[in-house]
Every structure is written in structure tokens, then in C-alpha cells.
Design an enzyme around this catalytic site. Structure first.
Site, short mmCIF file in Angstrom:
data_model
loop_
_atom_site.label_atom_id
_atom_site.label_comp_id
_atom_site.label_asym_id
_atom_site.label_seq_id
_atom_site.Cartn_x
_atom_site.Cartn_y
_atom_site.Cartn_z
N SER A 9 -0.16 58.93 -49.27
CA SER A 9 -0.58 58.06 -50.36
C SER A 9 -1.79 58.65 -51.09
O SER A 9 -2.89 58.71 -50.55
CB SER A 9 -0.93 56.67 -49.83
OG SER A 9 -1.40 55.85 -50.89
N HIS A 34 3.13 59.87 -52.51
CA HIS A 34 3.24 58.45 -52.83
C HIS A 34 2.18 58.09 -53.87
O HIS A 34 0.97 58.19 -53.60
CB HIS A 34 3.05 57.62 -51.57
CG HIS A 34 3.33 56.16 -51.74
ND1 HIS A 34 4.61 55.63 -51.70
CD2 HIS A 34 2.50 55.11 -51.92
CE1 HIS A 34 4.55 54.33 -51.86
NE2 HIS A 34 3.28 53.98 -52.00
N ASP A 36 0.61 55.22 -56.09
CA ASP A 36 0.48 53.77 -56.30
C ASP A 36 0.10 53.49 -57.74
O ASP A 36 -0.92 53.98 -58.23
CB ASP A 36 -0.57 53.20 -55.37
CG ASP A 36 -0.08 53.10 -53.94
OD1 ASP A 36 0.99 52.52 -53.72
OD2 ASP A 36 -0.77 53.62 -53.03
N MET A 38 -0.72 50.37 -60.25
CA MET A 38 -1.06 48.94 -60.31
C MET A 38 -1.45 48.55 -61.72
O MET A 38 -2.02 49.36 -62.46
CB MET A 38 -2.21 48.64 -59.35
CG MET A 38 -2.04 49.19 -57.96
SD MET A 38 -3.49 48.87 -56.93
CE MET A 38 -3.27 50.09 -55.64
N HIS A 84 5.25 54.02 -56.59
CA HIS A 84 5.28 52.64 -56.12
C HIS A 84 4.70 51.75 -57.21
O HIS A 84 3.48 51.70 -57.41
CB HIS A 84 4.48 52.52 -54.82
CG HIS A 84 4.44 51.15 -54.25
ND1 HIS A 84 3.57 50.80 -53.24
CD2 HIS A 84 5.16 50.02 -54.53
CE1 HIS A 84 3.75 49.53 -52.93
NE2 HIS A 84 4.70 49.04 -53.71
N MET A 86 3.54 48.65 -58.53
CA MET A 86 3.03 47.30 -58.27
C MET A 86 2.65 46.68 -59.61
O MET A 86 1.47 46.51 -59.94
CB MET A 86 1.85 47.38 -57.31
CG MET A 86 2.27 47.77 -55.91
SD MET A 86 0.89 48.03 -54.78
CE MET A 86 0.51 49.75 -55.13
N MET A 156 6.60 46.58 -47.16
CA MET A 156 5.14 46.65 -47.15
C MET A 156 4.61 46.07 -45.85
O MET A 156 4.99 44.97 -45.43
CB MET A 156 4.56 45.86 -48.33
CG MET A 156 4.83 46.47 -49.70
SD MET A 156 4.00 48.06 -49.92
CE MET A 156 2.27 47.56 -49.84
N GLY A 161 -1.78 46.14 -53.38
CA GLY A 161 -2.89 46.01 -54.32
C GLY A 161 -4.17 46.72 -53.96
O GLY A 161 -5.00 46.96 -54.81
N ARG A 162 -4.34 47.07 -52.68
CA ARG A 162 -5.56 47.79 -52.32
C ARG A 162 -5.34 48.52 -51.01
O ARG A 162 -4.57 48.10 -50.15
CB ARG A 162 -6.77 46.86 -52.20
CG ARG A 162 -6.62 45.75 -51.19
CD ARG A 162 -7.81 44.79 -51.22
NE ARG A 162 -7.64 43.65 -50.34
CZ ARG A 162 -7.95 43.64 -49.06
NH1 ARG A 162 -8.47 44.73 -48.51
NH2 ARG A 162 -7.77 42.56 -48.32
N GLY A 163 -6.04 49.66 -50.85
CA GLY A 163 -5.92 50.45 -49.65
C GLY A 163 -6.84 49.97 -48.54
O GLY A 163 -7.72 49.12 -48.76
N ASP A 190 4.87 51.13 -45.76
CA ASP A 190 3.64 51.47 -46.48
C ASP A 190 2.58 50.44 -46.16
O ASP A 190 2.77 49.24 -46.41
CB ASP A 190 3.94 51.49 -47.99
CG ASP A 190 2.70 51.73 -48.84
OD1 ASP A 190 1.67 52.16 -48.30
OD2 ASP A 190 2.78 51.49 -50.07
N THR A 213 -5.27 57.05 -45.73
CA THR A 213 -6.49 57.48 -45.07
C THR A 213 -6.21 58.28 -43.81
O THR A 213 -6.92 59.25 -43.49
CB THR A 213 -7.36 56.25 -44.72
OG1 THR A 213 -7.61 55.50 -45.91
CG2 THR A 213 -8.69 56.68 -44.11
#
Length: 241
Positions: A9, A34, A36, A38, A84, A86, A156, A161-163, A190, A213
Site C-alpha cells: 500500500s 496498491h 488508495d 479517497m 482502490h 474509496m 476490508m 479512509g485512513r491507514g 486490506d 506499514t
């Protein structure tokens, strides 16, 4: 069973060296990246952290994240970007993501009332199709018709919306349910996935693993990628025996 694929990610990467970070992941054994995306509507955050905010402000006609994806695609030729999305109204951003070099467009089932039309639009732009469900959406929300029209199903294991969120193990049974229904389909997980949580995902039947991470923050990312892939391969061998 479909093959093991690790998709780091990029949300967890050093954005000041984005192209180099993507190349580092590919060199370390990742096949997909990946990405993301948003919009600040479907989820409260805007794509890829604060870096994207001025880009969004300056490129109203583009979806959030498209300028960044285009830069990555240009800097890393041949990259497979697992996008992805979102976003609300996922059908609106298909052309822009395709133009930016997206290889797979994964939209949320919760964001549309007509998933088959979105799938048709994605196919028309020669991208692979992913369909995602959030933690509170049951696996049964993905109908056979929708799943058979898609290339990948994403479960999911955190809220989108956030890591950095904690892995939600209660979501894992949905992976097993989807694997039982669609034995040959790519199934992605994910959210909070890493060396400590990979086995439960792999044994449930996931073959596409997103980790942020756990990979980008590791001293030796290639070792983490290898471990994640090995866990999937081991689980697949047990499931098929």
C-alpha cells in the site's frame, strides 16, 4: 487456487520519493502496487494524505489521486496499479483513472446502486475490475452476478479512509465465505495486514495481500514481502491437499 500476489500500500510510503519507493517495492518482489484513492466524501480523508490536497484543488476535472497516479505510471513503466477507489459515484472517475495508467479499478459496493454498470464502464477502458466491501457489509451483498463479472473481490479488514488502524479479525470469515463461493477468484484483504496477521487471512483463502506499514516501515521490505507470499503459498497447499 489463484496465485499469491503481494500489493504494498503506497499510502505508507515516503511521498517525497514516490517513484523510488514504488521501484523499491517491485525490486523487492511485489507484483502490484496498491494505490488508495479517497475523495473526502465516501470517506472523510482526501487521497494519499496532504500531498494530494493542492492537486485536487488545482485539478477539479480530475479525480483525487489521478495526477499522482499519472506521475507514478510515467516514472515506473509497466507498473500494475491496483487502484482502490474509496470514492462516491465511482463511475465518474473510471476514464481519469484509466488515462492515468490504472490497471485495476476496485470500487466499493456501498458507493453505488448499480455495480454492473460500473463494471461495464471499467471493462470498456480495458482495466481489471475489483469490488470491495467494508467491515460492516456482509459477503452476501456481493451477488453471484457481480462477483462473476469482476476479477477480484476485496474484503476490508479495517474501515476505509485512513491507514494504521487495528486489524479486524471479525472480517476474516467473509474471506472464507467468498472463497467457498468463488474458488478461482482473486480475493484481496486490506487493512492491518502484516506478518502477525497474514496467516489467518491466508488460511481463510485470501491470495492478494495488501500491506502498508508492515512493508514500507520494515528494515528489509523484501523479507516481509517474501514472508507474506510464503504464508499464502503454504495455506494454499494445505487447502488443496
Amino acid at each position: 487456487m489463484p496465485r499469491a500476489i503481494i500489493s504494498p500500500s503506497v499510502l505508507a510510503s515516503d511521498f517525497g520519493q514516490l517513484t523510488a519507493e514504488c521501484k523499491r517495492m517491485i525490486k523487492g518482489g511485489a507484483e502490484w502496487l496498491h494505490m488508495d484513492v479517497m475523495d473526502g466524501h465516501f470517506v472523510p480523508n482526501i487521497t494519499m494524505g496532504k500531498l494530494a490536497e493542492p492537486l485536487v484543488a488545482c485539478t477539479i476535472s480530475c479525480p483525487p489521486g489521478a495526477p499522482i497516479l499519472a506521475c507514478v505510471s510515467k516514472g515506473v513503466p509497466g507498473i500494475f496499479m491496483d487502484c482502490h477507489m474509496m470514492v462516491a459515484e465511482p463511475e465518474k472517475w473510471v476514464n481519469d483513472i484509466a488515462d492515468a495508467g490504472g490497471a485495476l479499478y476496485c470500487f466499493h459496493l456501498e458507493a453505488t446502486g448499480d455495480p454492473l454498470s460500473v463494471i461495464k464502464a471499467i471493462r470498456a477502458r480495458n482495466m481489471k475490475v475489483g469490488v470491495a466491501i467494508s467491515p460492516d457489509t456482509p459477503s452476501t451483498a456481493i451477488t453471484d452476478e457481480v462477483a462473476n463479472a469482476a476479477d477480484m473481490l476485496l474484503v476490508m479488514t479495517v474501515y476505509p479512509g485512513r491507514g494504521g488502524q487495528k486489524f479486524l479479525e471479525r472480517c476474516v470469515p467473509k474471506v472464507a465465505e467468498l472463497r467457498a463461493r468463488f474458488p478461482d477468484k482473486d480475493i484481496e484483504v486490506d487493512g492491518g495486514v502484516g506478518p502477525n496477521t497474514i496467516d489467518v487471512c491466508a488460511h481463510a483463502g485470501s491470495n492478494v495481500i495488501v500491506a502498508g506499514t508492515a512493508i514500507f516501515g520494515a528494515p528489509n521490505p523484501d523479507e516481509v514481502i517474501a514472508k507474506l507470499k510464503a504464508s499464502v503459498n503454504t495455506a494454499q497447499a494445505k487447502l488443496s491437499s
